[in-house]
Design an enzyme around this catalytic site. Structure first.
Site, PDB file in Angstrom:
ATOM      1  N   GLY A   1      38.479  39.714  44.409  1.00  0.00           N
ATOM      2  CA  GLY A   1      38.681  38.674  45.414  1.00  0.00           C
ATOM      3  C   GLY A   1      37.395  37.951  45.756  1.00  0.00           C
ATOM      4  O   GLY A   1      37.379  36.729  45.963  1.00  0.00           O
TER       5      GLY A   1
ATOM      6  N   ASP B   1      44.997  48.242  41.144  1.00  0.00           N
ATOM      7  CA  ASP B   1      43.625  48.685  41.393  1.00  0.00           C
ATOM      8  C   ASP B   1      43.292  50.009  40.715  1.00  0.00           C
ATOM      9  O   ASP B   1      42.291  50.118  39.998  1.00  0.00           O
ATOM     10  CB  ASP B   1      43.391  48.791  42.905  1.00  0.00           C
ATOM     11  CG  ASP B   1      41.935  48.975  43.250  1.00  0.00           C
ATOM     12  OD1 ASP B   1      41.272  47.974  43.554  1.00  0.00           O
ATOM     13  OD2 ASP B   1      41.444  50.118  43.205  1.00  0.00           O
TER      14      ASP B   1
ATOM     15  N   ALA C   1      38.622  47.363  43.101  1.00  0.00           N
ATOM     16  CA  ALA C   1      38.860  46.338  42.080  1.00  0.00           C
ATOM     17  C   ALA C   1      39.404  45.076  42.721  1.00  0.00           C
ATOM     18  O   ALA C   1      38.955  43.956  42.432  1.00  0.00           O
ATOM     19  CB  ALA C   1      39.825  46.865  41.018  1.00  0.00           C
ATOM     20  N   ASP C   2      40.388  45.238  43.600  1.00  0.00           N
ATOM     21  CA  ASP C   2      40.932  44.077  44.315  1.00  0.00           C
ATOM     22  C   ASP C   2      39.845  43.381  45.124  1.00  0.00           C
ATOM     23  O   ASP C   2      39.752  42.143  45.140  1.00  0.00           O
ATOM     24  CB  ASP C   2      42.045  44.523  45.259  1.00  0.00           C
ATOM     25  CG  ASP C   2      43.320  44.920  44.528  1.00  0.00           C
ATOM     26  OD1 ASP C   2      43.656  44.263  43.530  1.00  0.00           O
ATOM     27  OD2 ASP C   2      43.970  45.882  44.963  1.00  0.00           O
ATOM     28  N   GLY C   3      39.032  44.168  45.816  1.00  0.00           N
ATOM     29  CA  GLY C   3      38.034  43.588  46.699  1.00  0.00           C
ATOM     30  C   GLY C   3      36.988  42.787  45.961  1.00  0.00           C
ATOM     31  O   GLY C   3      36.734  41.614  46.287  1.00  0.00           O
TER      32      GLY C   3
END
Length: 382
Positions: free
Chosen positions: A175, A142, A170-172
């Site tokens: 996803g 991230d 970034a991950d969120g």
């Protein structure tokens, strides 16, 4: 309550956050999400401690992203285990993975191989920076993705160093994009019977999150965004947009009429500005006028004045104040999840309501391999 994805089987070959974030949302919507992970240690996020907090042998962040799922332990380098996994793929609806490019190919579980096993499969992958280009092999993490995306130069004041967002943003967002792609592919499959390959990356998701700012940049001669010298906010928004210190806290001001703001706050100086142009060309000058005035005013008094006049504003709250507020409590966002013999974990539920009902799932993240027998009985042998 019958949830919209009840009956769907998702195989999750994912670790850390972006892929599991999508699996979490699919699970909330009713899918049976089975984590395929290595025996004994499981996926790497089980050892990724948040503030060194461990619950029943697994990191708290693992519990956060994997509640409601099942665990199927398999050594993908063992021919027998790999054969069973391939049988699972043949019966699954969705497969997700976030290995670096080339890993699934080496295992013989790439898209073409999986499609041969199951032509209707939705095969969804997350990478750090895409499958092509010079960055394809870089670690998809991230903070690294944030650092390469430009987003560090849109937060904070202009004298601050590059400022990362204090979340796994970034991950969120990646996803979320992965979930969108999977759901769209499932709708398409319902019409055509065809499977699909869905691909997202941390970097492109972060770039897309900045579509407003980047569109402005692209159409403004390539001039970089200028962060405010006075208050942190959106670098492409004019005054009064920003965060201001009060005598006892902080206040957020969004877009609004400078003339109206001056009238409500009894600030004659704001009447000297042309809101249609000066809000941008003299933004920091205007913000200084507001900052000098607001720093001596209690937050509650200013909010009362501004809200009565329908000026867009808000109190800046930390977690303690947020959770104590009736507005937060009305959302009913928290839930407690448990697994046998372990302490309960407080976490958040899905933010989605379906047919007016909130989605809750009391099951905590699984122990490694906890569902091998059930998966064999209910899927492989069915």
């Amino acid at each position: 309550m019958k949830r919209p994805l009840d009956g769907l089987i998702v195989l999750e070959f994912c670790q850390y956050m972006a892929g599991p974030w999508a699996g979490l949302r699919l699970s909330d919507l009713g899918a049976r999400v089975i984590k395929v992970e290595r025996p004994v240690k499981g996926e790497a996020c089980r050892q990724l401690a948040t503030k060194n907090m461990i619950v029943d042998g697994d990191s708290l962040v693992f519990h956060t992203a994997n509640r409601g799922k099942e665990s199927y332990a398999a050594n993908l380098k063992d021919p027998g285990d790999l054969a069973e996994v391939k049988q699972l793929i043949a019966k699954a609806d969705v497969l997700t993975h976030n290995f670096r490019p080339g890993v699934m190919e080496k295992l013989g579980l790439d898209y073409d191989a999986a499609k041969a096993l199951n032509p209707k499969l939705i095969y969804a992958s997350v990478t750090g920076y895409g499958t092509e280009g010079p960055w394809r092999a870089k670690p998809g993490q991230d903070l690294l993705a944030q650092s390469m995306s430009g987003v560090l130069y849109v937060s904070g004041k202009n004298d601050a160093p590059p400022t990362p967002l204090g979340l796994a943003v970034a991950d969120g967002i990646c996803g979320v994009h992965l979930t969108q792609g999977i759901l769209a592919a499932l709708v398409r499959r319902g019409r055509t019977g065809q499977g699909a390959l869905v691909e997202v990356s941390l970097l492109q998701s972060l770039i897309d999150l900045q579509f407003e700012a980047l569109t402005t940049y692209l159409n403004d001669g390539g001039r970089a965004p200028q962060r405010s010298a006075v208050s942190a906010g959106h670098p492409y928004q004019g005054a009064p947009y920003g965060i201001y210190a009060t005598s006892d806290g902080f206040l957020a001001l969004a877009m609004g009429s400078l003339e109206k703001l001056g009238e409500v706050l009894q600030l004659d100086a704001l009447q000297n500005y042309d809101g249609s142009t000066d809000a941008f060309t003299k933004a920091d000058e205007i913000r200084r006028v507001l900052a000098d005035h607001l720093q001596s005013q209690p937050t509650a008094d200013v909010l009362e004045q501004l809200e009565a006049a329908d000026v867009w504003c808000g109190r800046v709250m930390g977690y303690d104040e947020l959770r104590a507020h009736p507005g937060y409590q009305a959302l009913d966002v928290e839930q407690t999840v448990t697994r046998d013999g372990a302490p309960p974990v407080k976490t958040l539920r899905s933010p989605i309501r379906f047919n007016g009902e909130r989605l809750f799932d009391p099951k905590a993240a699984p122990r490694v391999g906890a569902h091998n027998d059930a998966v064999r009985k209910e899927i492989l042998d069915a």
